[in-house]
Design a protein around this motif. Sequence first.
Motif, mmCIF file in Angstrom:
data_model
loop_
_atom_site.group_PDB
_atom_site.id
_atom_site.type_symbol
_atom_site.label_atom_id
_atom_site.label_comp_id
_atom_site.label_asym_id
_atom_site.label_seq_id
_atom_site.Cartn_x
_atom_site.Cartn_y
_atom_site.Cartn_z
ATOM 1 N N LEU A 123 -3.440 18.513 -52.279
ATOM 2 C CA LEU A 123 -3.437 19.763 -53.047
ATOM 3 C C LEU A 123 -2.772 20.887 -52.258
ATOM 4 O O LEU A 123 -1.987 21.672 -52.809
ATOM 5 C CB LEU A 123 -4.867 20.163 -53.414
ATOM 6 N N ASP A 124 -3.064 20.963 -50.962
ATOM 7 C CA ASP A 124 -2.440 21.991 -50.132
ATOM 8 C C ASP A 124 -0.931 21.779 -50.035
ATOM 9 O O ASP A 124 -0.149 22.735 -50.065
ATOM 10 C CB ASP A 124 -3.056 21.996 -48.727
ATOM 11 N N ARG A 125 -0.525 20.528 -49.903
ATOM 12 C CA ARG A 125 0.919 20.250 -49.813
ATOM 13 C C ARG A 125 1.619 20.559 -51.128
ATOM 14 O O ARG A 125 2.722 21.104 -51.138
ATOM 15 C CB ARG A 125 1.138 18.787 -49.413
ATOM 16 N N GLY A 126 0.975 20.212 -52.237
ATOM 17 C CA GLY A 126 1.557 20.531 -53.538
ATOM 18 C C GLY A 126 1.629 22.026 -53.763
ATOM 19 O O GLY A 126 2.620 22.539 -54.300
ATOM 20 N N ALA A 127 0.580 22.741 -53.339
ATOM 21 C CA ALA A 127 0.581 24.201 -53.474
ATOM 22 C C ALA A 127 1.695 24.826 -52.646
ATOM 23 O O ALA A 127 2.323 25.809 -53.059
ATOM 24 C CB ALA A 127 -0.780 24.758 -53.046
ATOM 25 N N ALA A 128 1.949 24.246 -51.465
ATOM 26 C CA ALA A 128 3.035 24.750 -50.607
ATOM 27 C C ALA A 128 4.389 24.525 -51.273
ATOM 28 O O ALA A 128 5.274 25.391 -51.206
ATOM 29 C CB ALA A 128 2.991 24.060 -49.250
ATOM 30 N N LEU A 129 4.552 23.379 -51.923
ATOM 31 C CA LEU A 129 5.811 23.100 -52.622
ATOM 32 C C LEU A 129 6.037 24.080 -53.780
ATOM 33 O O LEU A 129 7.169 24.481 -54.061
ATOM 34 C CB LEU A 129 5.814 21.664 -53.156
ATOM 35 N N LEU A 130 4.946 24.472 -54.433
ATOM 36 C CA LEU A 130 5.038 25.431 -55.534
ATOM 37 C C LEU A 130 5.151 26.870 -55.032
ATOM 38 O O LEU A 130 5.413 27.788 -55.814
ATOM 39 C CB LEU A 130 3.800 25.328 -56.435
ATOM 40 N N LYS A 131 4.908 27.052 -53.719
ATOM 41 C CA LYS A 131 4.937 28.380 -53.106
ATOM 42 C C LYS A 131 3.958 29.342 -53.768
ATOM 43 O O LYS A 131 4.252 30.517 -54.001
ATOM 44 C CB LYS A 131 6.361 28.958 -53.140
ATOM 45 N N VAL A 132 2.748 28.819 -54.079
ATOM 46 C CA VAL A 132 1.736 29.672 -54.702
ATOM 47 C C VAL A 132 0.986 30.462 -53.632
ATOM 48 O O VAL A 132 0.953 30.076 -52.466
ATOM 49 C CB VAL A 132 0.738 28.833 -55.544
ATOM 50 N N ASP A 133 0.404 31.571 -54.071
ATOM 51 C CA ASP A 133 -0.363 32.416 -53.160
ATOM 52 C C ASP A 133 -1.811 31.953 -53.057
ATOM 53 O O ASP A 133 -2.444 32.116 -52.015
ATOM 54 C CB ASP A 133 -0.334 33.870 -53.649
ATOM 55 N N LYS A 134 -2.336 31.388 -54.144
ATOM 56 C CA LYS A 134 -3.702 30.894 -54.165
ATOM 57 C C LYS A 134 -3.784 29.670 -55.074
ATOM 58 O O LYS A 134 -2.951 29.483 -55.961
ATOM 59 C CB LYS A 134 -4.678 31.968 -54.678
ATOM 60 N N LEU A 135 -4.822 28.890 -54.825
ATOM 61 C CA LEU A 135 -5.091 27.711 -55.650
ATOM 62 C C LEU A 135 -6.474 27.882 -56.266
ATOM 63 O O LEU A 135 -7.441 28.188 -55.561
ATOM 64 C CB LEU A 135 -5.058 26.455 -54.785
ATOM 65 N N VAL A 136 -6.597 27.734 -57.590
ATOM 66 C CA VAL A 136 -7.903 27.819 -58.246
ATOM 67 C C VAL A 136 -8.336 26.422 -58.658
ATOM 68 O O VAL A 136 -7.527 25.600 -59.076
ATOM 69 C CB VAL A 136 -7.899 28.755 -59.472
ATOM 70 N N THR A 137 -9.625 26.163 -58.505
ATOM 71 C CA THR A 137 -10.171 24.862 -58.864
ATOM 72 C C THR A 137 -11.307 25.040 -59.863
ATOM 73 O O THR A 137 -11.895 26.116 -59.970
ATOM 74 C CB THR A 137 -10.701 24.113 -57.625
ATOM 75 N N GLY A 138 -11.638 23.975 -60.576
ATOM 76 C CA GLY A 138 -12.653 24.031 -61.625
ATOM 77 C C GLY A 138 -14.050 23.729 -61.150
ATOM 78 O O GLY A 138 -14.911 23.368 -61.965
ATOM 79 N N HIS A 139 -14.319 23.883 -59.857
ATOM 80 C CA HIS A 139 -15.665 23.625 -59.351
ATOM 81 C C HIS A 139 -16.658 24.606 -59.974
ATOM 82 O O HIS A 139 -16.460 25.811 -59.910
ATOM 83 C CB HIS A 139 -15.686 23.749 -57.828
ATOM 84 N N ASN A 140 -17.718 24.056 -60.565
ATOM 85 C CA ASN A 140 -18.675 24.882 -61.283
ATOM 86 C C ASN A 140 -19.973 25.061 -60.503
ATOM 87 O O ASN A 140 -20.100 24.594 -59.367
ATOM 88 C CB ASN A 140 -18.944 24.272 -62.667
ATOM 89 N N ALA A 141 -20.946 25.751 -61.119
ATOM 90 C CA ALA A 141 -22.208 26.045 -60.440
ATOM 91 C C ALA A 141 -22.941 24.774 -60.029
ATOM 92 O O ALA A 141 -23.521 24.698 -58.942
ATOM 93 C CB ALA A 141 -23.097 26.896 -61.356
ATOM 94 N N ASP A 142 -22.904 23.753 -60.881
ATOM 95 C CA ASP A 142 -23.552 22.481 -60.560
ATOM 96 C C ASP A 142 -22.931 21.863 -59.305
ATOM 97 O O ASP A 142 -23.644 21.369 -58.421
ATOM 98 C CB ASP A 142 -23.412 21.500 -61.725
#
Length: 356
Positions: free
Chosen positions: A158-177
């Motif tokens: 995920l970090d490598r893919g985010a670097a390829l996209l040159k994004v500033d942040k990555l959001v994930t769907g981790h919920n309260a559970d």
Amino acid sequence: MECSVKSRVKVCSICNHKRAALKRPKTLQQICRECFYDVFEEEIHRVIVDNQLFRPGERIGIGASGGKDSTVLAYVMSELNRRHNYGLDLFLLSVDEGITGYRDDSLETVKRNEVQYGIPLKVVSYKELYGWTMDEIVKVIGLKNNCTFCGVFRRQALDRGAALLKVDKLVTGHNADDIAETVLLNILRGDIARLSRCTSIITGEDGPIPRCKPFKYTYEKEIQFTYAYFKKLDYFSTECLYSPNAYRGFAREFIKDLERLRPRAILDIIKSGEDFRISTSTKMPEQGNCERCGYISSQKWCKACVLLKGLNRGLPKLGIGRSRGLNTVSENGSKDTTKSNGVQSIESKQCGSLDF
């Protein structure tokens, strides 16, 4: 008779007009669908604003697996970005672990979401990054410890893919559970380093790309069985073929039992995690970089490099389980047991789980 029937019909406690369609688990309010959409989306918007998760003009990657959590995340992020003028450039980021009959099918869902929500998609694969698919890894490691490989490789992918996209942040769907489960798991494992940060809504700020969790206070039931269902979103619901016996699953069942007895238990566990204070005498691991690949690591080699080296050297169980030292493999195949401040190595956990 007609009046008595009408009196038994539950009316939405918010609009006091439409018929209630559900009872919210964390507030016990009985509300209609339309009011549920409003409060669900508004709560997530408030979490984003109150925690200053984003700034206008940022490029944001959305971790997309095709499942209910990530599909709802992509949909809601798209809606809120438009409605509240966040000014964000959104991208979908998926990881292809190479699990036939599971990930290949779920990726088709993500590709449809790309068209439905108008968000560009980037897919990175284990095969391209590591030279192995999960199907191939399971053939040599078996089912007992395969989630260790998948959890470690997925985080780095995920970090490598985010670097390829040159994004500033990555959001994930981790919920309260998910977060409540992780608090319990870190206590059970005695993992002080992760326990100290597992409830943070933004993590990895000292790493390559920060990760945000807009669903931190959102119950899984409301995401998966209410919002996704009522909105008729296009998602993939099959569980991973290799994760039925993952250690995280036991914590998940315990959380579900607690929720049935007391729905607020999930938020209370998160609150407890937020209020934990680590003793000043506790020695914490020092953050550094892997000598082999440069990825963030508190040891000489990152966990991914240890596991990958073991696979390539025919020692697939290298780095599995608990250790008081860093077990890496030198170029000639011998073990290096450099001291690692007594930090325990990562144990098996479910694929895609919270690995802070």
